[in-house]
Design a protein around this motif. Sequence first.
Motif, PDB file in Angstrom:
ATOM      1  N   ASP A 310       0.838  -1.214   0.000  1.00  0.00           N
ATOM      2  CA  ASP A 310       0.000   0.000   0.000  1.00  0.00           C
ATOM      3  C   ASP A 310       0.866   1.255   0.000  1.00  0.00           C
ATOM      4  OD1 ASP A 310      -2.271  -1.560   0.010  1.00  0.00           O
ATOM      5  OD2 ASP A 310      -2.634  -1.365   2.169  1.00  0.00           O
ATOM      6  N   LYS A 313       2.274   1.756  -3.497  1.00  0.00           N
ATOM      7  CA  LYS A 313       1.228   2.245  -4.407  1.00  0.00           C
ATOM      8  C   LYS A 313       0.993   3.738  -4.212  1.00  0.00           C
ATOM      9  CE  LYS A 313      -1.780  -1.543  -5.778  1.00  0.00           C
ATOM     10  NZ  LYS A 313      -3.155  -2.076  -5.744  1.00  0.00           N
ATOM     11  N   GLU A 314       0.920   4.138  -2.957  1.00  0.00           N
ATOM     12  CA  GLU A 314       0.701   5.564  -2.670  1.00  0.00           C
ATOM     13  C   GLU A 314       1.899   6.395  -3.118  1.00  0.00           C
ATOM     14  OE1 GLU A 314      -0.391   8.528   1.107  1.00  0.00           O
ATOM     15  OE2 GLU A 314      -0.427   6.343   1.358  1.00  0.00           O
ATOM     16  N   SER A 317       1.767   6.416  -7.132  1.00  0.00           N
ATOM     17  CA  SER A 317       0.566   6.897  -7.816  1.00  0.00           C
ATOM     18  C   SER A 317       0.643   8.404  -8.047  1.00  0.00           C
ATOM     19  CB  SER A 317      -0.684   6.559  -7.000  1.00  0.00           C
ATOM     20  OG  SER A 317      -0.869   5.161  -6.937  1.00  0.00           O
ATOM     21  N   VAL A 325      -0.419   2.320 -11.588  1.00  0.00           N
ATOM     22  CA  VAL A 325       0.171   1.313 -10.714  1.00  0.00           C
ATOM     23  C   VAL A 325      -0.838   0.175 -10.582  1.00  0.00           C
ATOM     24  CG1 VAL A 325       1.213   0.822  -8.474  1.00  0.00           C
ATOM     25  CG2 VAL A 325       1.325   3.143  -9.418  1.00  0.00           C
ATOM     26  N   THR A 326      -0.399  -1.056 -10.865  1.00  0.00           N
ATOM     27  CA  THR A 326      -1.290  -2.210 -10.773  1.00  0.00           C
ATOM     28  C   THR A 326      -0.681  -3.256  -9.846  1.00  0.00           C
ATOM     29  OG1 THR A 326      -0.246  -3.268 -12.696  1.00  0.00           O
ATOM     30  CG2 THR A 326      -2.165  -1.859 -13.116  1.00  0.00           C
ATOM     31  N   LEU A 332       3.833  -5.624  -7.910  1.00  0.00           N
ATOM     32  CA  LEU A 332       3.330  -4.383  -8.487  1.00  0.00           C
ATOM     33  C   LEU A 332       3.900  -4.149  -9.880  1.00  0.00           C
ATOM     34  CD1 LEU A 332       3.598  -1.991  -5.394  1.00  0.00           C
ATOM     35  CD2 LEU A 332       1.588  -3.252  -6.194  1.00  0.00           C
ATOM     36  N   LEU A 334       4.363  -0.916 -12.775  1.00  0.00           N
ATOM     37  CA  LEU A 334       4.320   0.524 -13.006  1.00  0.00           C
ATOM     38  C   LEU A 334       4.260   0.789 -14.500  1.00  0.00           C
ATOM     39  CD1 LEU A 334       7.180   1.692 -10.577  1.00  0.00           C
ATOM     40  CD2 LEU A 334       4.775   1.241 -10.035  1.00  0.00           C
TER      41      LEU A 334
END
Length: 392
Positions: A310, A313-314, A317, A325-326, A332, A334
């Motif tokens: 998490d 991702k933050e 993003s 971002v997946t 993950l 990018l």
Amino acid sequence: MDIQSMDKEYIAGTYNRFPITIVSGKGSLVYDETGKEYVDMGSGIGVTSFGIADEAWQQAIIHQIGQVQHMSNLYYTQPCAQLAKLLCEKTGMKKVFFSNSGAEANECAIKAARKYACDKYGPQRHLIVTLKNSFHGRTLTTLAATGQDHYHELFQPLTPGFLSVDAGDLETIRYLATQGKIAGVLMECIQGEGGVLPVSREFAQGLAELCAKEDILLMVDEVQTGNGRTGALYAYMNYGLKPDVVSTAKGLAGGLPLGATLLGEKAEKVLGFGDHGSTFGGNPVSCAAAVSILSRLDDALLAQVREKGDWLKEAFSGAPGIEAVTGMGLMLGLKTTKPAAQVVKDCMEQGVLCLTAKDKVRLLPALNIPWEQLQRAAQVIKAACAAPNQAV
């Protein structure tokens, strides 16, 4: 002759290697022959679950090597039985078949599905449905299961009896099911090699309901997504699924070759004496390594994987040069403005090792990567994504 020259002279040219030679490491730090330090954000493509030279993992291996390093499957060994028990207890599955790799784990799953359907309905019910953009291995059969045409081009004819449909296309699968053709469906919850693309929860649950209704084996490929990678023990758990068959490998033994096919209630008795086998499957040293890994994948560690995922991702993003971002947990992808290969090259120069998947930068760090190293790597990756583009 140096290592890279020796490699090029004597090893088949199937790998486009980066121009560094890794000689040592500890945890998520590795070192090349010049002594340069790198933060490893790839973990051997999701294999070294607890990093390089993990001490508990080493001790488990050393202890087992001092007992017996290999015994054929004509005899019982303790690590093999212990690991199978752990896998079943943690998943609710009933039986395990051990092999050497993810491709072999998927081969076993496919054989189980075909035999289940043939035993019950006859040989005409043999079709294995997979998803486009999937990746299931490099044997001829698992290439046939892989839903990417460019993997097929050089190796025709592939094993027949496979059909790939678009992820989300439940209606085509429903139609084929009503025709009595499907033995099993094989899917990844997150298509790793296809670009780190999660399937939708709606599709996954709809597919599970259809398979249960039509008595089709639902098989989930957890080769890359399994063993804590997504913040759950197995990615299907994030979707509320109860598969009939699960295949896994990569991070299971933390760096030694080991694949496993987990068979649920429907499939637990499908394979009998002589129906399948593997000389090295269930190797005591690999299984001892896997017991060390699996026994430490507890709720606290999985919570840390989710927390770190998490945070990444933050951090990524909306950052300059990052379009999307997946993924889940510490798996993950990018989508970058610059070519992913250029980003990976720039990161390597700055001491961070990343991967690619299709047009994305792929991140698969060790599950226990320290926060300081994770944050340091993220800064380098963000800077590489934001920097002006240069030709690779």
